[in-house]
Design a protein around this motif. Structure first.
Motif, mmCIF file in Angstrom:
data_model
loop_
_atom_site.group_PDB
_atom_site.id
_atom_site.type_symbol
_atom_site.label_atom_id
_atom_site.label_comp_id
_atom_site.label_asym_id
_atom_site.label_seq_id
_atom_site.Cartn_x
_atom_site.Cartn_y
_atom_site.Cartn_z
ATOM 1 N N ILE A 55 -12.185 -9.686 19.005
ATOM 2 C CA ILE A 55 -12.973 -10.870 19.351
ATOM 3 C C ILE A 55 -14.266 -10.403 20.015
ATOM 4 O O ILE A 55 -14.237 -9.665 20.997
ATOM 5 N N SER A 101 -17.529 -11.416 22.157
ATOM 6 C CA SER A 101 -17.686 -12.523 23.104
ATOM 7 C C SER A 101 -18.887 -12.350 24.025
ATOM 8 O O SER A 101 -19.405 -11.249 24.204
ATOM 9 N N ARG A 123 -12.928 -17.993 13.943
ATOM 10 C CA ARG A 123 -12.190 -18.667 15.010
ATOM 11 C C ARG A 123 -12.974 -18.621 16.312
ATOM 12 O O ARG A 123 -13.671 -17.649 16.596
ATOM 13 N N TYR A 165 -12.766 -18.768 20.486
ATOM 14 C CA TYR A 165 -11.885 -18.533 21.631
ATOM 15 C C TYR A 165 -12.640 -18.867 22.916
ATOM 16 O O TYR A 165 -13.818 -18.526 23.063
ATOM 17 N N ASN A 213 -12.190 -18.274 26.934
ATOM 18 C CA ASN A 213 -11.418 -17.498 27.920
ATOM 19 C C ASN A 213 -10.195 -16.850 27.271
ATOM 20 O O ASN A 213 -9.075 -16.902 27.792
ATOM 21 N N ASP A 214 -10.432 -16.270 26.085
ATOM 22 C CA ASP A 214 -9.428 -15.513 25.321
ATOM 23 C C ASP A 214 -8.304 -16.375 24.755
ATOM 24 O O ASP A 214 -7.282 -15.849 24.316
ATOM 25 N N GLU A 215 -8.473 -17.693 24.755
ATOM 26 C CA GLU A 215 -7.479 -18.583 24.162
ATOM 27 C C GLU A 215 -8.068 -19.265 22.928
ATOM 28 O O GLU A 215 -9.199 -19.753 22.954
ATOM 29 N N PHE A 216 -7.276 -19.292 21.851
ATOM 30 C CA PHE A 216 -7.734 -19.870 20.590
ATOM 31 C C PHE A 216 -7.984 -21.370 20.739
ATOM 32 O O PHE A 216 -7.181 -22.094 21.329
ATOM 33 N N VAL A 217 -9.121 -21.832 20.200
ATOM 34 C CA VAL A 217 -9.508 -23.242 20.283
ATOM 35 C C VAL A 217 -9.356 -23.877 18.903
ATOM 36 O O VAL A 217 -9.972 -23.428 17.930
ATOM 37 N N ASN A 235 -12.460 -25.534 16.554
ATOM 38 C CA ASN A 235 -13.722 -24.938 17.017
ATOM 39 C C ASN A 235 -14.498 -25.851 17.974
ATOM 40 O O ASN A 235 -15.729 -25.921 17.931
ATOM 41 N N GLN A 287 -14.165 -14.781 16.518
ATOM 42 C CA GLN A 287 -13.374 -13.825 15.734
ATOM 43 C C GLN A 287 -13.628 -14.062 14.250
ATOM 44 O O GLN A 287 -13.407 -15.155 13.736
#
Length: 302
Positions: A50, A52, A88, A90, A92-96, A99, A118
């Motif tokens: 990822i 960022s 994809r 993300y 704070n490192d969590e998948f949204v 989008n 990602q």
């Protein structure tokens, strides 16, 4: 009395402002960098990292009092929300999902959000870009832009590069093969014959007590006169050289011949055996007599 404005200031770390000729968008642009991927090979599949950047936000006091919030989405260059499943978002490192994400003043008046993108292996290779844009809000001002009079909802432009690299497993196997091949070439071309010298072309004739002959060439490293049948292992034969066995029950202990200097042969006799004439190296076109366990063996090297 002037109406209070509900506002939020959103800053992205180290944004670069760009204004390209012919491009209507004149806001900040951020390069997310390079996302590397590789094609599957054997059991190794690409695990895309990822890429960022960090986004800062700060609601003003009135926005906090009104419990304001703003929804932000990831869009393409045409400002359509991205539907490609191979990209994809993300937070704070969590998948949204879809989008799109929300910043709520009730949860935090100010802070930082880590936005990650990602690009999965099936996403097209090369340069790609889009925007982080406002999808809904109950604010008046964002980044000093009056949303009541401006139609600009894009916060910043994101850029990334999707780069195809060689599969690490494939690359590792390739380099391993190169190293192994190099070692084998060095062994067979340089070291093998130095460590295990080979005979020159020749022949040993056994004249007594029986008649026989042993022909050898540059592939052989040893000649062994022995009483029992022995089999040399294939790898030993390939990597060190051939061993020629002359089998006869009269050889109760082994007599061994090795390559000597030039065309000479070194002979190793069992303890108690004698050779006449008394030599260590056999020379071509000479006859030799070996006294061994009350047996007399006559040989000729040619």
């Amino acid at each position: 009395m002037n109406k209070k404005k509900i506002s939020i200031l959103i800053l992205s770390i180290l944004f670069l402002y760009s204004c390209k000729e012919g491009d209507k968008y004149q806001g900040p642009t951020k390069d997310f960098g390079i996302s590397e991927y590789y094609k599957p090979f054997l059991f190794s599949k690409s695990d895309t990292l990822i890429i960022s950047k960090t986004l800062k936000y700060d609601f003003n006091d009135y926005a906090f009092e009104q419990k304001s919030k703003i929804a932000i989405k990831l869009v393409d260059t045409s400002q359509n929300i991205l539907t490609n499943k191979n990209i994809r978002l993300y937070i704070n490192d969590e998948f949204v999902v879809n989008n799109e994400f929300e910043i709520n003043s009730e949860k935090s008046v100010s802070g930082k959000i880590r936005i990650g993108i990602q690009l999965l292996p099936d996403y097209p290779a090369g340069y790609t870009s889009g925007f982080i844009s406002i999808s809904s809000h109950d604010l008046d001002i964002v980044n000093n832009t009056d949303l009541n009079t401006s139609s600009e909802l894009r916060l910043f432009k994101w850029e990334a590069n999707h780069k195809l690299i060689m599969n690490p497993l494939k690359k590792g196997l390739m380099w391993f093969s190169v190293i192994v091949l190099s070692i084998l070439l060095l062994w067979f071309l340089v070291f093998r014959n130095r460590i295990y010298p080979k005979f020159k072309k020749g022949k040993i004739q056994i004249l007594k007590p029986y008649f026989g002959g042993i022909t050898f060439n540059r592939k052989a490293k040893l000649i062994v006169l022995t009483a029992t049948q022995k089999k040399q292992k294939l790898l030993n034969k390939v990597f060190t050289g051939k061993v020629i066995y002359e089998v006869n029950t009269m050889y109760q202990e082994d007599i061994i011949l090795r390559p000597g200097r030039g065309s000479k042969l070194k002979i190793k006799l069992p303890i108690g055996a004698r050779i006449s004439p008394s030599v260590i190296n056999l020379e071509k076109f000479n006859k030799y007599s070996i006294q061994y366990n009350n047996e007399s063996i006559e040989i000729q090297y040619s």
